[in-house]
Design a protein around this motif. Structure first.
Motif, mmCIF file in Angstrom:
data_model
loop_
_atom_site.group_PDB
_atom_site.id
_atom_site.type_symbol
_atom_site.label_atom_id
_atom_site.label_comp_id
_atom_site.label_asym_id
_atom_site.label_seq_id
_atom_site.Cartn_x
_atom_site.Cartn_y
_atom_site.Cartn_z
ATOM 1 N N ARG A 1 11.542 1.635 -12.007
ATOM 2 C CA ARG A 1 10.522 2.203 -11.126
ATOM 3 C C ARG A 1 10.180 3.635 -11.523
ATOM 4 O O ARG A 1 9.030 4.058 -11.397
ATOM 5 N N PHE A 2 11.161 4.388 -11.989
ATOM 6 C CA PHE A 2 10.884 5.762 -12.403
ATOM 7 C C PHE A 2 9.879 5.773 -13.559
ATOM 8 O O PHE A 2 8.869 6.487 -13.519
ATOM 9 N N ILE A 3 10.149 4.956 -14.579
ATOM 10 C CA ILE A 3 9.237 4.904 -15.734
ATOM 11 C C ILE A 3 7.879 4.347 -15.317
ATOM 12 O O ILE A 3 6.821 4.868 -15.696
ATOM 13 N N ALA A 4 7.914 3.259 -14.527
ATOM 14 C CA ALA A 4 6.655 2.622 -14.115
ATOM 15 C C ALA A 4 5.810 3.576 -13.272
ATOM 16 O O ALA A 4 4.579 3.602 -13.404
ATOM 17 N N ASN A 5 6.454 4.364 -12.419
ATOM 18 C CA ASN A 5 5.700 5.311 -11.590
ATOM 19 C C ASN A 5 4.977 6.346 -12.444
ATOM 20 O O ASN A 5 3.819 6.705 -12.178
ATOM 21 N N VAL A 6 5.662 6.848 -13.477
ATOM 22 C CA VAL A 6 5.035 7.846 -14.353
ATOM 23 C C VAL A 6 3.824 7.228 -15.070
ATOM 24 O O VAL A 6 2.745 7.844 -15.149
ATOM 25 N N ALA A 7 3.996 6.004 -15.585
ATOM 26 C CA ALA A 7 2.880 5.330 -16.262
ATOM 27 C C ALA A 7 1.724 5.095 -15.287
ATOM 28 O O ALA A 7 0.548 5.313 -15.614
ATOM 29 N N PHE A 8 2.058 4.668 -14.087
ATOM 30 C CA PHE A 8 1.045 4.410 -13.056
ATOM 31 C C PHE A 8 0.314 5.701 -12.670
ATOM 32 O O PHE A 8 -0.924 5.728 -12.585
ATOM 33 N N GLY A 9 1.076 6.771 -12.456
ATOM 34 C CA GLY A 9 0.459 8.049 -12.094
ATOM 35 C C GLY A 9 -0.460 8.555 -13.197
ATOM 36 O O GLY A 9 -1.563 9.057 -12.920
ATOM 37 N N GLY A 10 -0.032 8.416 -14.454
ATOM 38 C CA GLY A 10 -0.868 8.830 -15.574
ATOM 39 C C GLY A 10 -2.173 8.039 -15.623
ATOM 40 O O GLY A 10 -3.247 8.596 -15.900
ATOM 41 N N ALA A 11 -2.085 6.742 -15.342
ATOM 42 C CA ALA A 11 -3.293 5.901 -15.368
ATOM 43 C C ALA A 11 -4.270 6.304 -14.262
ATOM 44 O O ALA A 11 -5.486 6.323 -14.473
ATOM 45 N N MET B 1 0.839 -1.203 0.000
ATOM 46 C CA MET B 1 0.000 0.000 0.000
ATOM 47 C C MET B 1 0.878 1.259 0.000
ATOM 48 O O MET B 1 0.578 2.235 -0.700
ATOM 49 N N HIS B 2 1.943 1.214 0.787
ATOM 50 C CA HIS B 2 2.848 2.378 0.799
ATOM 51 C C HIS B 2 3.475 2.578 -0.583
ATOM 52 O O HIS B 2 3.578 3.715 -1.070
ATOM 53 N N LEU B 3 3.876 1.481 -1.227
ATOM 54 C CA LEU B 3 4.499 1.600 -2.552
ATOM 55 C C LEU B 3 3.516 2.116 -3.595
ATOM 56 O O LEU B 3 3.883 2.913 -4.465
ATOM 57 N N PHE B 4 2.261 1.667 -3.523
ATOM 58 C CA PHE B 4 1.254 2.182 -4.465
ATOM 59 C C PHE B 4 1.140 3.702 -4.354
ATOM 60 O O PHE B 4 1.228 4.427 -5.347
ATOM 61 N N PHE B 5 0.918 4.155 -3.128
ATOM 62 C CA PHE B 5 0.707 5.593 -2.935
ATOM 63 C C PHE B 5 1.990 6.387 -3.201
ATOM 64 O O PHE B 5 1.947 7.495 -3.751
ATOM 65 N N ALA B 6 3.139 5.820 -2.790
ATOM 66 C CA ALA B 6 4.394 6.529 -3.036
ATOM 67 C C ALA B 6 4.642 6.678 -4.532
ATOM 68 O O ALA B 6 5.086 7.739 -5.001
ATOM 69 N N ALA B 7 4.363 5.627 -5.294
ATOM 70 C CA ALA B 7 4.541 5.703 -6.745
ATOM 71 C C ALA B 7 3.658 6.797 -7.333
ATOM 72 O O ALA B 7 4.082 7.555 -8.219
ATOM 73 N N PHE B 8 2.451 6.892 -6.824
ATOM 74 C CA PHE B 8 1.509 7.890 -7.343
ATOM 75 C C PHE B 8 1.955 9.316 -7.020
ATOM 76 O O PHE B 8 2.028 10.176 -7.905
ATOM 77 N N VAL B 9 2.274 9.560 -5.743
ATOM 78 C CA VAL B 9 2.599 10.945 -5.352
ATOM 79 C C VAL B 9 3.974 11.384 -5.864
ATOM 80 O O VAL B 9 4.219 12.584 -5.989
ATOM 81 N N LEU B 10 4.856 10.438 -6.149
ATOM 82 C CA LEU B 10 6.138 10.820 -6.737
ATOM 83 C C LEU B 10 6.001 11.091 -8.228
ATOM 84 O O LEU B 10 6.734 11.901 -8.796
ATOM 85 N N LYS C 1 -4.094 18.612 -7.047
ATOM 86 C CA LYS C 1 -5.124 18.540 -6.006
ATOM 87 C C LYS C 1 -5.418 17.085 -5.642
ATOM 88 O O LYS C 1 -5.611 16.753 -4.470
ATOM 89 N N ILE C 2 -5.419 16.214 -6.661
ATOM 90 C CA ILE C 2 -5.685 14.794 -6.392
ATOM 91 C C ILE C 2 -4.567 14.198 -5.543
ATOM 92 O O ILE C 2 -4.798 13.411 -4.626
ATOM 93 N N SER C 3 -3.326 14.568 -5.870
ATOM 94 C CA SER C 3 -2.194 13.923 -5.189
ATOM 95 C C SER C 3 -2.001 14.421 -3.764
ATOM 96 O O SER C 3 -1.334 13.760 -2.975
ATOM 97 N N MET C 4 -2.593 15.573 -3.405
ATOM 98 C CA MET C 4 -2.378 16.121 -2.062
ATOM 99 C C MET C 4 -2.938 15.187 -0.985
ATOM 100 O O MET C 4 -2.280 14.902 0.017
#
Length: 615
Positions: free
Chosen positions: A255-265, A86-95, A125-128
């Motif tokens: 992880r950098f690339i995957a985080n960007v793709a995940f955040g975009g989704a 859960m921490h990794l999901f949210f961390a990936a999103f907010v980063l 606003k969503i990421s806050m």
């Protein structure tokens, strides 16, 4: 009220951090290092020479017994599993979100179009709210690790030493910059003040990325330790030797690339949610454009992701063939079929969204005839990718078929066939994206025909190279050439992507543009945007389980053994339940975040007031 609520949630995050520091102070009381921590199975220490004429304290990884682990009513591994994921999901999103938000904000400055600025602010606003939840899960995870695996955490803290304090400092800096960046948005909106705001955003991303690579050093150290000997003792006093393990850079890139793709989704799903709830054409147009931008970010980042994953797996094999075989040739091999299903879902959903989006422009008809052929390539490649090499059969079924591998379909389960399939799917997805971009433009340059011919030639060469190298070198030569053929396929796929970007930039200089009618898209296409974060989240949970399970019964591979009650690779069925649980938990939290973000826009009317136009 919203500020108050966010402040309360953030306060809870800092409360967890304070609690964590208290636990660390309890586990490592002042003077403990000087007095020596070794006793029983804890860290043992002895004088050692670390340099000419220098004698320094030496500690080794503890040899733990079952009784060294605290007794827990629940599975310690399951508790840490849920909290860590859960921490990794949210961390990936907010980063990830601030990475592309700063770029969108810069586009707004460059183009002078205020819509970019408004969209970037809405993404933030969503990421806050998610940022506060990230801190809560991070604090809970650290607390669980120190309570349930105290000896392991003692060893990690001793190895990485002051890096943990640097991590806490970066977290503090990131928090300050994040709140400064978000709440100064309208105060620093125009002129030179806007550049100050952009600089704050860049600083925020530097801090966030530093946290990412620092955390990666811990996880890759557990898989491929460096800077320590077989006993776990440091071979030098240089922390850099511990950080830069063989998997660190591949993991950072992946992880950098995957985080960007995940955040975009994720933000794409928010846009779809708002699109479906929109009541006016203006709202539909805004969230349609927002959804398109989100999908563009997610797919653009996703296209090179398989190559980053390939690099990571190659380094894992190079470090330890045993770990590589455990992942792709042992108990975990079947999970790569599930991975294929999830990635196939992502690509099919993304392509469908692009095809649906062509209805926004009047020029879509020129390319509509190609969609059915692209769909055929995607479906056939997907079927090849999900075909296993061997089947789970009863003895009678295996005797009837002759073996556990089908005579004709079995070869499709080997890596050469799957490499062909995944590269063709990536090429087809880029073609869909290219057609979408072209559907609203009419070239005016004199050499348009030549450029189109070159583009067709690149596609033709790439498809031939992918299929030929996969089939010939994969099935008719020895193993050495099989690995080499994948390099040709990667080059061919990247040639299509890079060639397409360059040629289109030349082709559409001064082109006549057919304005897109935002909001003129089917409702069905929005469900494709919902499918992306579901598949992405499940995929991240799946690959996190695979990566952790490669270590087998080691806390730190080949250095510190796991002798707890959970020192085995969990069965696939149990792992599937855990992955589904964390996926549903995360998606539930994301829906709550969407609700909170929408709630902040609503205003209650004063008593007795009426809406304009009523009464």
């Amino acid at each position: 009220m919203r500020l108050v609520n966010e402040g309360r949630v953030a306060g809870r995050g800092w409360l967890w951090l304070a609690l964590l520091l208290m636990v660390m102070a309890w586990v490592f009381p002042p003077g403990a290092e000087a007095a020596g921590l070794a006793s029983g199975s804890a860290l043992s220490e002895a004088p050692a020479m670390v340099g000419p004429g220098q004698e320094a304290e030496r500690f080794v990884a503890p040899d733990l017994k079952r009784e060294d682990y605290p007794r827990s009513r629940y599975s310690s591994r399951s508790v840490v599993w849920v909290l860590a994921q859960m921490h990794l999901f949210f961390a990936a999103f907010v980063l990830a979100v601030p990475l592309f938000v700063v770029f969108i904000e810069w586009l707004g400055v460059k183009s002078g179009d205020p819509r970019y600025d408004d969209m970037a602010h809405e993404f933030m606003k969503i990421s806050m709210t998610a940022y506060s939840i990230t801190a809560l899960f991070g604090g809970a995870l650290m607390l669980a690790l120190f309570v349930l695996y105290p000896q392991f955490m003692q060893y990690m803290v001793r190895v990485f030493d002051s890096q943990f304090l640097v991590y806490a400092l970066l977290f503090f800096i990131e928090s300050v910059l994040l709140y400064l960046y978000y709440y100064s948005w309208y105060a620093l909106r125009y002129g030179n003040a806007k550049w100050v705001h952009l600089c704050i955003g860049v600083g925020l991303n530097v801090a966030g990325t530093s946290i990412l690579v620092m955390a990666n050093a811990w996880s890759t150290f557990m898989m491929a330790p460096s800077g320590v000997d077989i006993s776990g003792a440091l071979t030098s006093g240089n922390i850099w030797e511990v950080i830069r393990g063989p998997l660190w850079n591949p993991m950072n890139l992946h992880r950098f690339i995957a985080n960007v793709a995940f955040g975009g989704a994720i933000v794409g799903a928010y846009a779809a949610y708002k699109f479906l709830a929109a009541r006016t054409p203006a709202e539909r147009a805004h969230y349609d454009w927002m959804g398109y931008t989100s999908n563009f970010i997610a797919i653009l980042a996703f296209l090179p992701l398989p190559f980053a994953g390939y690099w990571l797996m190659a380094e894992i094999y190079a470090y330890s063939q045993q770990m590589g075989i455990t992942a792709m040739g042992g108990i975990l091999a079947w999970l790569f079929i599930v991975q294929a299903v999830l990635i196939g879902t992502i690509l099919l959903a993304a392509n469908y969204y692009l095809w649906s989006g062509m209805s926004r422009t009047g020029g879509a008809g020129a390319y509509g005839w190609m969609i059915k052929y692209i769909a055929a390539v995607l479906v056939l490649s997907f079927l090849v990718w999900v075909t296993p090499h061997s089947l789970v059969l009863t003895p009678a079924e295996a005797a009837q078929m002759g073996s556990s591998s089908h005579r004709w379909l079995g070869p499709l389960g080997l890596m050469p066939a799957k490499n062909v399939a995944v590269n063709l799917m990536l090429v087809a997805t880029f073609l869909s994206f290219q057609l979408y971009r072209r559907s609203g433009k009419e070239p005016t340059v004199a050499y348009a025909g030549w450029l189109n011919a070159v583009m067709v030639a690149i596609y033709f060469w790439a498809v031939v190279a992918i299929i030929f190298s996969g089939v010939y070198y994969g099935y008719f030569t020895n193993t050495v050439y099989k690995v080499g053929s994948s390099v040709v396929q990667v080059v061919a796929t990247l040639s299509v992507i890079l060639g397409g970007v360059v040629i289109d930039s030349l082709l559409f200089r001064g082109a006549r543009v057919v304005p897109a009618v935002w909001g003129q898209v089917s409702t069905r296409s929005q469900y494709a945007l919902f499918a992306l974060p579901v598949a992405f989240t499940w995929l991240m949970a799946l690959m996190g389980y695979v990566r952790s399970s490669m270590r087998g019964n080691w806390h730190v591979y080949s250095v510190m053994k796991d002798n707890s009650a959970d020192n085995f690779i969990p069965a696939i069925g149990h792992a599937g339940n855990m992955m589904t649980l964390v996926t549903l938990l995360f998606l539930g939290c994301i829906l709550f975040i969407f609700f909170i973000a929408s709630l902040s826009e609503k205003r209650q009317l004063p008593p007795g007031a009426t809406v304009a136009g009523e009464g």
